[in-house]
Design a protein around this motif. Structure first.
Motif, mmCIF file in Angstrom:
data_model
loop_
_atom_site.group_PDB
_atom_site.id
_atom_site.type_symbol
_atom_site.label_atom_id
_atom_site.label_comp_id
_atom_site.label_asym_id
_atom_site.label_seq_id
_atom_site.Cartn_x
_atom_site.Cartn_y
_atom_site.Cartn_z
ATOM 1 N N PHE A 1 -24.520 30.711 23.122
ATOM 2 C CA PHE A 1 -24.792 32.112 22.823
ATOM 3 C C PHE A 1 -23.552 32.731 22.192
ATOM 4 O O PHE A 1 -22.435 32.552 22.658
ATOM 5 C CB PHE A 1 -25.157 32.863 24.113
ATOM 6 C CG PHE A 1 -25.372 34.332 23.882
ATOM 7 C CD1 PHE A 1 -26.580 34.791 23.378
ATOM 8 C CD2 PHE A 1 -24.362 35.241 24.128
ATOM 9 C CE1 PHE A 1 -26.771 36.142 23.138
ATOM 10 C CE2 PHE A 1 -24.541 36.598 23.899
ATOM 11 C CZ PHE A 1 -25.755 37.046 23.400
ATOM 12 N N LYS B 1 -23.820 36.977 16.789
ATOM 13 C CA LYS B 1 -24.955 36.475 16.014
ATOM 14 C C LYS B 1 -26.294 36.611 16.733
ATOM 15 O O LYS B 1 -27.330 36.680 16.081
ATOM 16 C CB LYS B 1 -24.762 34.978 15.712
ATOM 17 C CG LYS B 1 -23.580 34.635 14.875
ATOM 18 C CD LYS B 1 -23.490 33.130 14.702
ATOM 19 C CE LYS B 1 -22.260 32.735 13.917
ATOM 20 N NZ LYS B 1 -22.124 31.294 13.809
ATOM 21 N N ASP B 2 -26.267 36.576 18.058
ATOM 22 C CA ASP B 2 -27.503 36.410 18.817
ATOM 23 C C ASP B 2 -27.978 37.694 19.481
ATOM 24 O O ASP B 2 -27.178 38.540 19.880
ATOM 25 C CB ASP B 2 -27.303 35.324 19.878
ATOM 26 C CG ASP B 2 -26.948 33.986 19.252
ATOM 27 O OD1 ASP B 2 -27.547 33.638 18.222
ATOM 28 O OD2 ASP B 2 -26.057 33.301 19.787
ATOM 29 N N PHE C 1 -32.791 26.415 15.940
ATOM 30 C CA PHE C 1 -32.914 27.507 16.893
ATOM 31 C C PHE C 1 -33.563 27.016 18.176
ATOM 32 O O PHE C 1 -34.032 25.876 18.264
ATOM 33 C CB PHE C 1 -33.732 28.658 16.291
ATOM 34 C CG PHE C 1 -35.046 28.240 15.683
ATOM 35 C CD1 PHE C 1 -36.220 28.310 16.406
ATOM 36 C CD2 PHE C 1 -35.099 27.769 14.376
ATOM 37 C CE1 PHE C 1 -37.427 27.920 15.850
ATOM 38 C CE2 PHE C 1 -36.303 27.374 13.801
ATOM 39 C CZ PHE C 1 -37.471 27.455 14.545
ATOM 40 N N GLY D 1 -34.766 32.176 19.250
ATOM 41 C CA GLY D 1 -33.460 32.821 19.212
ATOM 42 C C GLY D 1 -32.368 31.785 19.016
ATOM 43 O O GLY D 1 -32.644 30.603 18.860
ATOM 44 N N LEU D 2 -31.125 32.234 19.042
ATOM 45 C CA LEU D 2 -29.949 31.375 18.856
ATOM 46 C C LEU D 2 -30.021 30.614 17.525
ATOM 47 O O LEU D 2 -29.842 29.400 17.461
ATOM 48 C CB LEU D 2 -29.772 30.402 20.030
ATOM 49 C CG LEU D 2 -29.738 30.988 21.437
ATOM 50 C CD1 LEU D 2 -29.498 29.887 22.463
ATOM 51 C CD2 LEU D 2 -28.716 32.088 21.585
ATOM 52 N N LYS E 1 -36.552 33.817 11.258
ATOM 53 C CA LYS E 1 -36.545 34.715 12.408
ATOM 54 C C LYS E 1 -37.864 35.484 12.527
ATOM 55 O O LYS E 1 -38.267 35.862 13.624
ATOM 56 C CB LYS E 1 -35.392 35.712 12.313
ATOM 57 C CG LYS E 1 -34.040 35.105 12.592
ATOM 58 C CD LYS E 1 -32.945 36.158 12.464
ATOM 59 C CE LYS E 1 -31.596 35.613 12.847
ATOM 60 N NZ LYS E 1 -30.532 36.643 12.746
#
Length: 146
Positions: A12, A16-17, A73, A82-83, A111
């Motif tokens: 994490f 960015k996350d 991701f 996410g990530l 995304k």
């Protein structure tokens, strides 16, 4: 063992996350990949739905751009992604810059995908890593892998 000590895990990064992204099982000592069950790539409408959505957006970059843009991701136990991380390579699979604007467009597109299917192993919903590689020719996506 902390799950974030496994090879290939994404740490994490608050820069960015999304801080609201939920990792469901932080106590698992190994990483599941999208191919860890017999179902493989799991998206509502399968890869064709992703290709059609991408085609409708007409995303493109500099016409001299070529190579691969991979977005990796985590899909959590709720089917949310996410990530996100990006890697770019030339056609010889060596790290190379391709087109920063195109990278951003494809990251934003990835995304926006919200049809990831929840995976279960041994009747337990799991987090798993997924990737999409965009093959770029003449500034346009010519193929989506896997």
């Amino acid at each position: 063992m902390d799950r974030y000590k496994s090879v290939g895990d994404i740490d994490f990064d608050p820069q960015k996350d999304d801080t609201n992204f939920k990792i469901c099982d932080k106590n698992v000592s190994y990483s599941f990949q999208y191919y860890n069950d017999s179902k493989g790539f799991q998206y509502k409408g399968e890869k064709l739905a992703i290709e059609e959505k991408l085609k409708s957006l007409k995303i493109q970059g500099n016409e001299n751009s070529k190579g691969y843009i991979t977005v990796r991701f985590l899909v959590n136990c709720e089917g949310k992604a996410g990530l996100f991380r990006i890697q770019t390579m030339n056609f010889d699979y060596k790290e190379a810059a391709i087109d920063k604007n195109l990278e951003v467009q494809l990251l934003d597109f990835t995304k926006s995908l919200n049809g990831w299917i929840v995976k279960e192993i041994n009747n337990k919903k799991i987090d798993y890593y997924q990737y999409i590689t965009y093959k770029i020719e003449y500034g346009k996506v010519s193929e989506i892998l896997p």
